[in-house]
Design a protein around this motif. Structure first.
Motif, PDB file in Angstrom:
ATOM      1  N   PHE A 194       0.834  -1.205   0.000  1.00 45.12           N
ATOM      2  CA  PHE A 194       0.000   0.000   0.000  1.00 45.12           C
ATOM      3  C   PHE A 194       0.870   1.256   0.000  1.00 45.12           C
ATOM      4  O   PHE A 194       0.670   2.179  -0.800  1.00 45.12           O
ATOM      5  N   PHE A 195       1.859   1.303   0.895  1.00 43.97           N
ATOM      6  CA  PHE A 195       2.760   2.462   0.932  1.00 43.97           C
ATOM      7  C   PHE A 195       3.587   2.542  -0.352  1.00 43.97           C
ATOM      8  O   PHE A 195       3.814   3.627  -0.894  1.00 43.97           O
ATOM      9  N   GLU A 196       4.056   1.399  -0.802  1.00 46.73           N
ATOM     10  CA  GLU A 196       4.857   1.406  -2.034  1.00 46.73           C
ATOM     11  C   GLU A 196       4.048   1.956  -3.205  1.00 46.73           C
ATOM     12  O   GLU A 196       4.525   2.783  -3.978  1.00 46.73           O
ATOM     13  N   THR A 197       2.821   1.486  -3.331  1.00 44.10           N
ATOM     14  CA  THR A 197       2.015   1.801  -4.506  1.00 44.10           C
ATOM     15  C   THR A 197       1.456   3.218  -4.465  1.00 44.10           C
ATOM     16  O   THR A 197       1.522   3.959  -5.445  1.00 44.10           O
ATOM     17  N   PHE A 198       0.907   3.582  -3.321  1.00 37.39           N
ATOM     18  CA  PHE A 198       0.151   4.832  -3.289  1.00 37.39           C
ATOM     19  C   PHE A 198       0.984   6.029  -2.821  1.00 37.39           C
ATOM     20  O   PHE A 198       0.533   7.160  -2.921  1.00 37.39           O
ATOM     21  N   ILE A 199       2.185   5.757  -2.301  1.00 38.79           N
ATOM     22  CA  ILE A 199       3.068   6.881  -1.972  1.00 38.79           C
ATOM     23  C   ILE A 199       4.337   6.826  -2.815  1.00 38.79           C
ATOM     24  O   ILE A 199       4.557   7.680  -3.663  1.00 38.79           O
ATOM     25  N   ARG A 247       9.579   4.780 -10.589  1.00 40.13           N
ATOM     26  CA  ARG A 247      10.054   3.756  -9.658  1.00 40.13           C
ATOM     27  C   ARG A 247       9.442   2.409 -10.027  1.00 40.13           C
ATOM     28  O   ARG A 247       8.240   2.269 -10.216  1.00 40.13           O
ATOM     29  N   LYS A 248      10.290   1.407 -10.059  1.00 34.59           N
ATOM     30  CA  LYS A 248       9.823   0.040 -10.334  1.00 34.59           C
ATOM     31  C   LYS A 248       9.329  -0.589  -9.027  1.00 34.59           C
ATOM     32  O   LYS A 248       9.793  -0.220  -7.949  1.00 34.59           O
ATOM     33  N   PRO A 249       8.484  -1.559  -9.143  1.00 39.93           N
ATOM     34  CA  PRO A 249       8.103  -2.264  -7.904  1.00 39.93           C
ATOM     35  C   PRO A 249       9.329  -2.975  -7.305  1.00 39.93           C
ATOM     36  O   PRO A 249      10.252  -3.354  -8.040  1.00 39.93           O
ATOM     37  N   PHE A 250       9.305  -3.136  -6.015  1.00 40.77           N
ATOM     38  CA  PHE A 250      10.371  -3.855  -5.313  1.00 40.77           C
ATOM     39  C   PHE A 250      10.601  -5.223  -5.961  1.00 40.77           C
ATOM     40  O   PHE A 250      11.724  -5.676  -6.138  1.00 40.77           O
ATOM     41  N   HIS A 251       9.533  -5.886  -6.298  1.00 39.72           N
ATOM     42  CA  HIS A 251       9.603  -7.187  -6.980  1.00 39.72           C
ATOM     43  C   HIS A 251       8.487  -7.175  -8.020  1.00 39.72           C
ATOM     44  O   HIS A 251       7.366  -6.777  -7.719  1.00 39.72           O
ATOM     45  N   PRO A 252       8.794  -7.611  -9.240  1.00 38.89           N
ATOM     46  CA  PRO A 252       7.784  -7.447 -10.294  1.00 38.89           C
ATOM     47  C   PRO A 252       6.482  -8.193 -10.026  1.00 38.89           C
ATOM     48  O   PRO A 252       5.441  -7.804 -10.556  1.00 38.89           O
ATOM     49  N   ASP A 253       6.520  -9.238  -9.228  1.00 35.77           N
ATOM     50  CA  ASP A 253       5.295  -9.999  -8.977  1.00 35.77           C
ATOM     51  C   ASP A 253       4.509  -9.510  -7.769  1.00 35.77           C
ATOM     52  O   ASP A 253       3.356  -9.910  -7.574  1.00 35.77           O
ATOM     53  N   ALA A 298      11.974  -8.604   4.230  1.00 34.45           N
ATOM     54  CA  ALA A 298      12.957  -7.816   3.487  1.00 34.45           C
ATOM     55  C   ALA A 298      12.252  -6.713   2.687  1.00 34.45           C
ATOM     56  O   ALA A 298      12.739  -5.579   2.599  1.00 34.45           O
ATOM     57  N   TYR A 299      11.123  -7.059   2.117  1.00 34.19           N
ATOM     58  CA  TYR A 299      10.290  -6.085   1.402  1.00 34.19           C
ATOM     59  C   TYR A 299       9.918  -4.939   2.350  1.00 34.19           C
ATOM     60  O   TYR A 299      10.054  -3.756   2.042  1.00 34.19           O
ATOM     61  N   ARG A 300       9.490  -5.350   3.523  1.00 37.64           N
ATOM     62  CA  ARG A 300       9.096  -4.383   4.538  1.00 37.64           C
ATOM     63  C   ARG A 300      10.265  -3.439   4.894  1.00 37.64           C
ATOM     64  O   ARG A 300      10.098  -2.217   4.934  1.00 37.64           O
ATOM     65  N   ARG A 301      11.406  -4.019   5.134  1.00 35.08           N
ATOM     66  CA  ARG A 301      12.565  -3.194   5.482  1.00 35.08           C
ATOM     67  C   ARG A 301      12.871  -2.182   4.372  1.00 35.08           C
ATOM     68  O   ARG A 301      13.157  -1.017   4.636  1.00 35.08           O
ATOM     69  N   ALA A 302      12.833  -2.648   3.138  1.00 37.33           N
ATOM     70  CA  ALA A 302      13.196  -1.776   2.022  1.00 37.33           C
ATOM     71  C   ALA A 302      12.202  -0.613   1.894  1.00 37.33           C
ATOM     72  O   ALA A 302      12.597   0.547   1.714  1.00 37.33           O
ATOM     73  N   ILE A 303      10.938  -0.936   1.987  1.00 38.25           N
ATOM     74  CA  ILE A 303       9.937   0.131   1.850  1.00 38.25           C
ATOM     75  C   ILE A 303      10.018   1.084   3.043  1.00 38.25           C
ATOM     76  O   ILE A 303       9.900   2.319   2.895  1.00 38.25           O
TER      77      ILE A 303
END
Lengths: 442, 442, 442, 442
Positions: free
Chosen positions: C69-74, C82-88, C122-127
Motif C-alpha cells: 500500500f505504501f509502495e504503490t500509493f506513496i 520507480r519500479k516495484p520492489f519485486h515485479p510480482d 525484506a520487502y518491509r525493510r526496504a519500503i
C-alpha cells in the motif's frame, strides 16, 4: 499375520522375515525415513504447512502421519500400555482408520499450524529412536511378529514420499510465481524423436495374476489367481507428448464422441484443454509449456504425456483406434520383465519428470516414468479378504469407483514397485504422474 | 446392422428377422406403445409434467422421447428427406445423443410445460400411424434393414416404461400427501415367514458369458466370451426386509467398518438410516413403514428388500460374512433357468411391489421382483465395440463408475429381460427397484 | 487530494498537515509499522501462512499487503518511474483495487507459500527505509501532497492489525488444540455482577452527522450533514454474556418469531446455538466456555457478549423488547463523549478480550471493548462521492448489503477510532469483535 | 386491529371501513378473485404446475395460497372451531408464517402435482362461497373487525397476481420454444424517439414520509414520520432501452470501476451482458431482442429498460454521473402526483410490457410501467412495530439485505398502488418488472 490371510500360504512368510538381519533392517528403516526428510529439505515451513485442496495434504502432515503409523501399529502394539507421544497426535495424524479412533477431518489438515514443524520433527526423532532400539533388541518372536507390519510401514512411508512430491507440485502450480521444487540440472538437450511405436502380441490364455511369491506385497495384490485372457497387443512404450499434441490439434478436447459421458461432463465443467500443468506459452503463438517440479519449460515431444485423467487416457485411446489394457493384460506382459526404470532415487539428482522411452524391440518403460491407466476398475481379486484388525482398512475400503494404474513413476521410490502392484485413483484425477499405454485386440 | 458388429456373427441376424411376420410386428409395436399409455393413464397432466430431480424425467418427456426415437432412427433413416414432425422436437426430446444434435439440458426437462400433453399425444399418433404404415408396406429389404433398430426402439420404450414407474414413485414420495399411483388391491395377507435361505454351489471353471444366440440383445451384452470362475455359492433367494431389519438393528447404518469409504461418506452426507422410501411409523414406536406405488403400508418381512444402493448391498454382505456375486457368476447360474418371475404385466392388475420368494430347492427369484446388485463395475466386455453411428452412444459411453445389476424387477415389462441383460446404476443410487442376493467363495 | 473531494472543504486539510513536524511523522510511521510486527512476533511462519477461509487472510499476506500500500500509493506516486520492489508483488499483494491492476484471487492468498516470510520482511525493510527517507527529505509541497495518503496508509495498517487478530483467532479456533495467541495474565478474578442497565434519553431533533472537523477521517465518514432524529433512549452499556445466556435459556436460538427471515435461515443452515467461539464445556453439564486469544476459559457474565452477527443482535433486541440504535442515534450520543475505552495498546499486556463496563450514570463503553451493530445498512451519506483515483475504491464499492458497526473494540488500535467512524460487515458475519447495545423509542 | 398499531391513529381506521357498503365489498372481493382466474385462464395445468426456481412459485400454488390466506386469517379467525377445508392444505399452502404452523419447503412447491388443479379450484369455490356469505351477513362488529384483514387479503391477492405474471415469464423464458403468455395485439408501431430527459428540482427540507391518511396501507408504509432531505433533482422519466444500449456499447458490463463490489461479482458469476430476458438476435449482427409476455420482438429504444437488478441500476447511474433517488426523495416527488399510469387492467387487453413515457414538463411515469429501484435499503421506518399476531410476519421479517423499489409496474393491478407503497427485492434479482430513474444532488 497380515500377509497370511491374503495369500493363503500362511507358512511361507513368517518364516522368511525371521532370516532378516537386524542391522540391515535398521539400515532399511533409517534409509526410508531419511528419504522423507531429504524430500522435505528443500521446503520452507510455510511450504510444508499448506493444503491446496482436500485430496492433497501438507508435507508437515505427511511427515507426522507416517510417524504416527509406526507409533500406532508397531510401538503401541508391541507395548500395549505405551502412551502416545502426545495425547492429541493420534487425533491429528490418523488419516482414515476408523479402528484407530476419531481424527482431524481430511479437508482441514492444513489448518494445523500447531504443532509447529519443530515439534513434528521432535516426534519423528523420538519414534525413530524407539523403533531403532526395538529392532535392535526385540526377541526373535516379537521381531518376527512385527516384521509384516514393519514392511507395511516402510512401504506406506514410500507411498507418502510420492504423495509429498505430488502434493507440492499441486500447491506450487497454484502459486502465480510457479516456483520450482528444484532447479533443472541444465537446459535439457532436445531429446530428439520419440522411439517408434511398436505392438507386441500376447497369445492370451490362462495366466496367473497377483502376488504369490515370497516377499512383501500389499493385501490388495492377492490372492494370486488365474485369469483368462484373449490374445491382445500392447504398445511398446507410453503415449508421448508429441502424440498428445496431435490429439489436441485434431480437436480431442472438443469432440464429445471421443469421450465417456462422465468424462465429457468433466471436460466441460473443468474447462480442460490440455493435460494438468500444461500452461499457455505467453508468446501469443498459442503454444504450450509444461510446468513441473523443476519449473516451467518446453514440452518434450518424445517424453511420455503425464498428469492426465483416466477419462483423457480413454478418449485418447478411442481417438487412436485402440483401447486401454486391462490390469491383467498389463501384468501378464510385465511379469516377465525386470523391475527397472526411471524411479525416484534422490531428489537432488533425479530428473523429477518422465523421460523418453529408449528405442527397443520389446515393451519398455513398463516400470517408472508414468503410472499407466488401465481399463480395470479397482475391485477385490477373487477370494480377497482384507486382513483382520485396523490395517484391514488400508486398501479394501477404497475398492469402488476408482481405476487401477500400474507400473510406478518417476516419483515412486526405487525398490517400491512390483509387477503386481496396484495403484488406484478416481477417473477424473490428474495430479498423480499418470500416463497411458495403448492396447488392442488381436 | 447394429447387432452384427456386436456379435461378430453378421450373417445370422439379418436373415432371422426377415422371417418375421409383418402383422405380428405391427401387433408387437402397437402393444408396446399401448403399455406406455396404459401406464400414463392414471396420471394427471401435472403429474406428467414435473421433474423431481436431474436423474428423473417427466412422464410427458418420456412419452415424447420414445416417440422421437422411432421418428429419428427409423422414419427419418428410411426417408432421409423427411422433416421432423415439429422443428423443435428433436431439440426438446433428444436425450443424450451427440450424433443427433443439440438438446434440452437434462436438468431442465421439467421446464417444458409447452408443448402441452395434447400435442405430445398428437405427435405420438402421427408417428404411430407412419410406423404402422411402414411396417405394412416396406419393401422386404427395407424391412430387414430396419428390424434391428425396431427391436432397439421397442426395448428402449420398455426401458422407459420402467423409468416412468421409478420416476413417478420418486416424485410422489416427495409430496407430503404421499399419493398412491394406484390403490393396493386389498389389504395384503401377511405373507408369513420368508423361505429359508439356502446356498447353491457352482463348480466354477470356464463359462460362456454374454449374448450369442439368435434374437435381439443390446450391444453391451456382447460379444459372447469365455470367463474363468472359481467355485462359489449363491443364495437361493434375495435378502428380505426381515433380514434387513436385523442388519439395521445391529447398527448397520452406524458402523463405518461395514462400509466402503465412499459408501460411508454417502451414509453421512445423506443421513441414510433405512432403504429409500422407508418412512418412520408415526405411532412413536420407532418402527418403519414402506412407501411404494400402492401407497404406504407395513413392511413385509418376507419380501425382498428394495430401493437400496450398491453401497448398502455391499455393507449388508460384509455384515453377513458374504459378498456380492460378480455378474459372471450371476449369469452362470441364471443361464440355465427359465426367464420367469414377477415382471410388469399390466399396471392395473400387478402388485407393483416385490413379492416374497417361493420356497424352493434351487435358486429362485433370479428374474423379476428386484434388480440384483453385482460386485461388477459396468465395463465393456472383451472385444466390445459400440455399433457405428449415433446408436453407438446407446450404451458404450456410460461404461465408467457404474455397477452392474441383473435380473429385472417387478417394474420391468414382461418379456424384456434376458439372462445376459446388463443394467447399470451409480453405486449411490436407490430409486431403481434394486435389491441384493448374496454369494460366497467355496 | 483524497480528502478534498470527500469533505467538500478543500482548503482546510492540505493546510493542516503542512504544520506537521517531520520527526513526529517519521515516529508515527515507525510506531504503526512496529505494532504490526509486535503482533506477528508471537506467531510461527506456519501460523502466518494459512488462510482458514475466504474472508480471512494469512498474517504474512497482511504484512505484505500493507507494505504494498505504501509502495504503490506513496512511493510510486511520488516517483512515477520507480519500479516495484519485486515485479510480482503488485499482483500478489493487491487486495481489491481494480485501478491497481490484476491480483491474486482472494480465496487463494493462503496458497502463496512463496515468497517466504523472510522475503516479505525484506520487502518491509526496504519500503520502510525509503519511506523514512522520503519523510525526512521531501520538499514541503511533496510532503503536503502525500500527507493525506500517508494518513490513509497508517489507518489502513491499523485496520489490518485488527484483522490480523481476528483472522488468527478464526484460524486457531479451528485447530482442535485450540492454541492461545498469548496466555492469559493470570486467572481472571471473577468480575462480579454487571453494572445495572440504565437508559439514557436523547431528545432527537436535527443533529450533525459525519466528519467535518480538521484531522483525518475516511471518505465514508463524510460529508457532514444534518439528520433528523426522533426522541430515543439508548442503553448505558452493551449487552452482557449473562444477559445473552438468559436469551439462550429462553430459547433464543430456537424461536423463529424472534428472527429476521434471513437470520433464521442462517441459524438453521449453520446450526448456531451460541455466539461464535463459545464451546461446550466438556464436563457434561451442558454449560459453555469461551475461546479467545488467551485460550479457553469460563464465560464472564459481566463482560459484553462478543462475536455475534447482526442477525443475533437483532433477534436479541426483539426478545428484549427493544431495538438496535441507528448509526445516527449512536453518533449523536457518542459525539459528546471522550474517545476513551478499552482498545489495543500492546499485545503483550492487553486483556485481548472485552471487559465489563464500569458502573456509571451516563453511557459508557461506547468506545472499545466491542463493535456495536447498528440497525443502519452501510450506504453512502447524502452528497458522498468517492475520491478520484484508485483509492476511491477504498470504501465506496462496498456500500451494499452490509450493516454499520460503531465504536471500535479491544482489538482496535488505540487512537484509531473517531465518533464518526463507520465499520461494516455482512449481517451473518461473526468473526469481528462485534457486540450489541440496545435502544428504544421514547 | 392490524392497522392500529402501525399508524398510531387507532380511532380513525376502524370507523372508516364501517361505512363500507356490504355489496361493494362483496363486489370488490369477487372482482379481485376473478382477476386471478382471468390471469390463469391462458395457462395449461402443466404451465400452472412448474416451479422454475426457488424464488418463483407455481401458478397453482399461488391460486391455492391466496385462498388459504382468506380461510386462515378471516374464516378461521371469525369461526375459531372451523376446520380447514382439507387437513393437509394448511401445510401445503402456507407460505412463510411461522405462527400458522409448519409448511411445505419453498423450493419444493413445484413437486405438489397433487392436489390436482381441479381440487384447488374446488377449494377456491368453497372459500369464496363462505367469504361471500360472511360479508353478506356478518354482524357489523364482526365486519368492522375483519375489514382490515380483508383489505390485507385483497392486497395480498393482488401482489400474487403480479407474481403470477413474473413467475410465468421466468418459466416460459427458460423454455427454448419461448412461448408467449399472450400474442401481441399487432406489430407495435415504432414508438419513435424517447421523450427528452429533463431534471426536476426539489428544494429538500423536512417532508412527511409514509402512510398517514385514511384508507388501507401495509404496515411497512408507516408510521408516518418526518424526513430531512437535501435539495435534489430527479429525472423526468425512467431510463430507456436506448440509453441502456449506449451504456452497454460503452462497456457497461465489462468495467468493474462502474460497479459495487458485490455487483461485479454477480456480473461475473452470472455472465450478465444485458438485462434479463434480452436475447441475442439470431441474425448474426450481434443485436438484441427482448422476450416478454407477448413473445420475442425488437427492443423499443423509447420504452423504459426493465428486468434489471439493483446492481445494474446503480452501475448505470454511476456511468451516467448520477445516482439513484432515495425512497424518501422519490416519495416527496410522488406525493403530489395523481396515481395514474400504466398498470394491469386486464390480461387480454393490456400491453403487458412497459411503454414509453409521454413527453411532458413535469415528472411522468412515476407510477406504473416499471418498478424503480431506489438507493434505500429496506428497513423499518422510525417507530415501526410489526402488528401483533401471525400477520405481523407479513412484512417485518424481510427487512434486511433487500432494497426498496417504488411506483408499481405494468403487471401491478390497477388500484393497488400508493405513493407510500414500498416494494423490495434483493439487489441481484431481476425477474420483477424493475427499472430505474436517475437523481442527482443540486
Amino acid at each position: 499375520m497380515l500377509d497370511d490371510d491374503r495369500t493363503g500360504t500362511p507358512a511361507a512368510h513368517p518364516a522368511e522375515p525371521a532370516h532378516a538381519d537386524r542391522d540391515s533392517l535398521r539400515a532399511r528403516y533409517a534409509a526410508v525415513r531419511k528419504r522423507t526428510e531429504d524430500l522435505a529439505a528443500r521446503l520452507s515451513p510455510e511450504d510444508m504447512q499448506v493444503q491446496p485442496r482436500t485430496e492433497c495434504s501438507p508435507t508437515k502432515w505427511h511427515i507426522a502421519h507416517v510417524t504416527w503409523f509406526f507409533e500406532t501399529f508397531i510401538l503401541r502394539e508391541v507395548f500395549p500400555r505405551r502412551k502416545p507421544f502426545h495425547p492429541d497426535f493420534p487425533f491429528l495424524f490418523n488419516s482414515y482408520y476408523w479402528g484407530a479412533g476419531p481424527r482431524q477431518p481430511r479437508p482441514e489438515r492444513g489448518l494445523l499450524t500447531r504443532p509447529p514443524l519443530d515439534d513434528v520433527y521432535a516426534y519423528r526423532r523420538a519414534i525413530d529412536a524407539d523403533m531403532d532400539r526395538l529392532l535392535a533388541i526385540a526377541e526373535p518372536d516379537t521381531l518376527a511378529a512385527m516384521l509384516p507390519v514393519l514392511e507395511i510401514g516402510l512401504a506406506h512411508e514410500e507411498q507418502h514420499q510420492e504423495l509429498i512430491l505430488m502434493d507440492i507440485l499441486d500447491l506450487f502450480s497454484r502459486n502465480p510465481l510457479r516456483p520450482a521444487y528444484r532447479p533443472a540440472e541444465a537446459a535439457p538437450a532436445a531429446s530428439g524423436a520419440a522411439a517408434a511405436l511398436r505392438w507386441h502380441e500376447h497369445p492370451g490364455g490362462i495366466v496367473g495374476i497377483g502376488h504369490g511369491a515370497p516377499g512383501f506385497a500389499f493385501d490388495n495384490e492377492g490372492p494370486r489367481h488365474d485369469a483368462l485372457l484373449r490374445p491382445f497387443r500392447i504398445a511398446s512404450r507410453c503415449v508421448t507428448n508429441g502424440e498428445w499434441l496431435a490429439f489436441m490439434q485434431d480437436g480431442g478436447y472438443e469432440r464429445p464422441d471421443l469421450w465417456l459421458m462422465d468424462g465429457w461432463g468433466t471436460v466441460q465443467a473443468e474447462g480442460w484443454q490440455a493435460p494438468e500443468y500444461w500452461v499457455r506459452d505467453g508468446d501469443g503463438g498459442g503454444g504450450w509449456l509444461q510446468y513441473g517440479l523443476t519449473g516451467t519449460g518446453p514440452i518434450d515431444p518424445a517424453a511420455p504425456v503425464v498428469h492426465i485423467s483416466f477419462y483423457e487416457a480413454d478418449a485418447y485411446a478411442r481417438w487412436a483406434g485402440a483401447r486401454l489394457p486391462t490390469e491383467e493384460e498389463w501384468e501378464a506382459v510385465a511379469a516377465g520383465l525386470p523391475v527397472e526404470g526411471h524411479f525416484l532415487v534422490h531428489p537432488a539428482r533425479d530428473a523429477l519428470t518422465p523421460r523418453p522411452a529408449p528405442a527397443a524391440v520389446g515393451p519398455v518403460q513398463m516400470f517408472g516414468d508414468v503410472w499407466e491407466w488401465t481399463g480395470s476398475p479397482y475391485r477385490p481379486y477373487p477370494g480377497y479378504r482384507p486382513p483382520a484388525g485396523t490395517l484391514g482398512e488400508y486398501n479394501g475400503k477404497f475398492m469402488s469407483s476408482q481405476m487401477v494404474l500400474r507400473g510406478g513413476c518417476c516419483a515412486t521410490p526405487a525398490g517400491h514397485l512390483r509387477p503386481t502392484y496396484r495403484n488406484f485413483f478416481y477417473p477424473h484425477e490428474r495430479w498423480a504422474f499418470s500416463g497411458v499405454r495403448l492396447a488392442e485386440d488381436c
